[in-house]
Design an enzyme around this catalytic site. Structure first.
Site, PDB file in Angstrom:
ATOM      1  N   ASP A 134      -7.981  -5.422   0.186  1.00  0.00           N
ATOM      2  CA  ASP A 134      -8.472  -6.281  -0.901  1.00  0.00           C
ATOM      3  C   ASP A 134      -8.142  -7.746  -0.709  1.00  0.00           C
ATOM      4  OD1 ASP A 134      -9.587  -4.225  -2.386  1.00  0.00           O
ATOM      5  OD2 ASP A 134      -7.601  -3.613  -3.029  1.00  0.00           O
ATOM      6  N   HIS A 186       0.852  -1.178   0.000  1.00  0.00           N
ATOM      7  CA  HIS A 186       0.000   0.000   0.000  1.00  0.00           C
ATOM      8  C   HIS A 186       0.888   1.227   0.000  1.00  0.00           C
ATOM      9  CE1 HIS A 186      -3.140   2.821   1.181  1.00  0.00           C
ATOM     10  NE2 HIS A 186      -3.991   1.899   0.746  1.00  0.00           N
TER      11      HIS A 186
END
Ligand code: ACO
Length: 431
Positions: free
Chosen positions: A366, A308
């Site tokens: 996710d 991320h």
């Protein structure tokens, strides 16, 4: 914005320039370079905005090193556990948790705006049946500006409010219709006696021949997925919405731009890509092969659902979803789901691998959301539309904040030009 006594000094060609430093309520200090070009005649260079704050905001805060996500100061894990999506929407939109009466009024308002203009249904029919639901959503949400003229004037606070409620209320209906269209089933209209998440599940899974009985555990899991995706400060799609709106474009067009940006596999498309990757891996014994590929500089493969831009620690949303995945799969009696086994082992292997440790790559939101959505019966093509409908409230809150800011300017980045300098046109016969 609190300006500190400190300044940053930039020395350039023997001249010093003092740059003000602002202190946020949380997070690192920010050097204000707004006057830099006017004073020093230079730009800063920061593709991907890795070191640049594009705005000030009071909505969401992320501490990527701690793995903390706050909405208006409230930690996401508390909101996921104790609150629910529409209450979080109220918090994001208006800044405070609602009283019981405020929440009731807000829920009523949203519930009573879930139907879409009947004529919009013909828009759906114009798409090919095999269209990706994100393509349909981008088109249909953009088309809302052609149907709701009375909420497109961004300078009118009342119209902005009406547009916000319409977007929040109608997005599940649009997403569900996009799904029904691609599978060739008739559209299911919303029902006012159901809560937001249950309504969406029913619009996706009911058919005229048989109603869909909403299981409260699944509805709770759906609501939690919405809550965990509601906002994430200045991510790519939110920044897209802000940039598009900075020109004064109408909210429906701007949210359609956000949906288009979210579609990419490095952003909202990652949940679909992650599940496809887990399927491709298939069995636990193939994990080392895929870990090796993810580490190979000459292989473009990346471990989807890992890494991320901001989190350099576990994404707090992934922690909540891992627990939800266990609950949902147990409820559905598929706790030995092979994808979940692969996901858990993959997470374990990656978290103990020096490459992932060194680069601070942890599972993101996710990684587990796809497993839950698939268990609920959604095809992978619906994962990103569900993300889009959840993120709508974040986009709308950030848009409202920006439009109401008196300092708002059109977003217009500069560039480091590396092309040809002036040269004379050559007639075609001489080239
Ligand atoms: N697998 C393997 N290596 C990775 C991964 C990954 N998933 N993510 C990052 N890396 C490596 C990069 O190769 C790079 O290595 P290098 O320094 O040797 O060149 C390093 O880690 C840093 O990666 P960047 O791409 O520079 O980091 P950035 O902040 O630009 O990217 C992103 C973040 C796009 C999320 C990236 O981690 C990624 O592609 N992850 C997979 C896709 C994904 O899961 N996206 C969802 C994001 S969350 C969301 O949108 C809700």
């Amino acid at each position: 914005m609190a300006t500190t006594d400190r300044t940053a000094k930039l020395s350039l060609d023997g001249q010093d320039f003092e740059l003000p430093i602002h202190s946020p309520t949380a997070g690192p200090d920010v050097i204000d370079i707004r006057k830099l070009y006017a004073q020093a005649g230079v730009f800063t260079y920061d593709p991907g905005f890795t070191s640049t704050a594009s705005c000030d905001s009071t909505i969401t805060f992320i501490d990527g090193n701690k793995g903390e996500l706050l909405h208006r100061g409230y930690p996401i894990d508390q909101l996921a556990e104790k609150s629910h999506f529409l209450e979080v929407c109220y918090l994001l939109l208006y800044g405070e948790l609602p009283s019981a009466k405020e929440l009731d009024d807000f829920e009523n308002l949203v519930t009573r705006h879930t139907m879409i203009h009947e004529q919009m249904i013909y828009f759906f029919r114009g798409f090919r049946r095999d269209a990706h639901p994100m393509a349909v959503m981008t088109g249909v949400v953009g088309a809302m500006s052609a149907f709701y003229h009375d909420s497109t004037d961004v300078n009118d606070p009342h119209q902005r409010e009406v547009a916000s409620i319409r977007l929040l209320a109608k997005m599940p209906t649009i997403a569900a219709m996009a799904y029904k269209y691609t599978i060739g089933q008739p559209f299911v209209y919303p029902r006012n006696d159901l809560d937001y998440a249950s309504n969406f599940l029913r619009m996706c899974f009911a058919v005229p021949a048989e109603d869909y009985q909403v299981n409260p555990i699944l509805s709770r899991a759906m609501d939690r997925i919405f809550t965990l995706h509601a906002d994430h400060e200045q991510n790519a799609s939110t920044s897209t919405v802000r940039l598009a709106s900075s020109s004064g474009a109408n909210p429906f067009a701007c949210i359609a731009a956000g949906i288009a940006c979210l579609w990419g596999p490095a952003h909202g498309g990652a949940n679909q890509a992650c599940l496809e990757m887990l399927r491709e891996i298939g069995t636990v014994d193939r994990i080392p092969e895929f870990i090796a590929r993810a580490k190979d500089k000459n292989d473009p493969f990346r471990l989807m659902g890992f890494g991320h831009r901001v989190y350099k620690n576990t994404d707090p949303r992934a922690t909540v979803l891992k627990q939800s995945a266990d609950e949902v799969l147990e409820l559905l009696g598929v706790e030995d789901n092979p994808l979940l086994q692969v996901a858990k082992e993959l997470e374990h292997v990656a978290l103990n691998d020096p490459y992932f440790i060194e680069k601070k790559l942890f599972p993101n939101v996710d990684f587990y959301s796809g497993i839950i959505l698939e268990a609920m019966g959604f095809p992978t093509s619906m994962f990103t539309p569900i993300f889009a409908l959840s993120r709508t409230v974040g986009w709308v809150s950030q848009w409202k904040e920006m439009i109401a800011d008196p300092q708002m300017k059109i977003g217009r980045p500069r560039q480091l030009y590396l092309g040809e300098t002036t040269r004379d046109y050559i007639d075609i016969e001489n080239r």
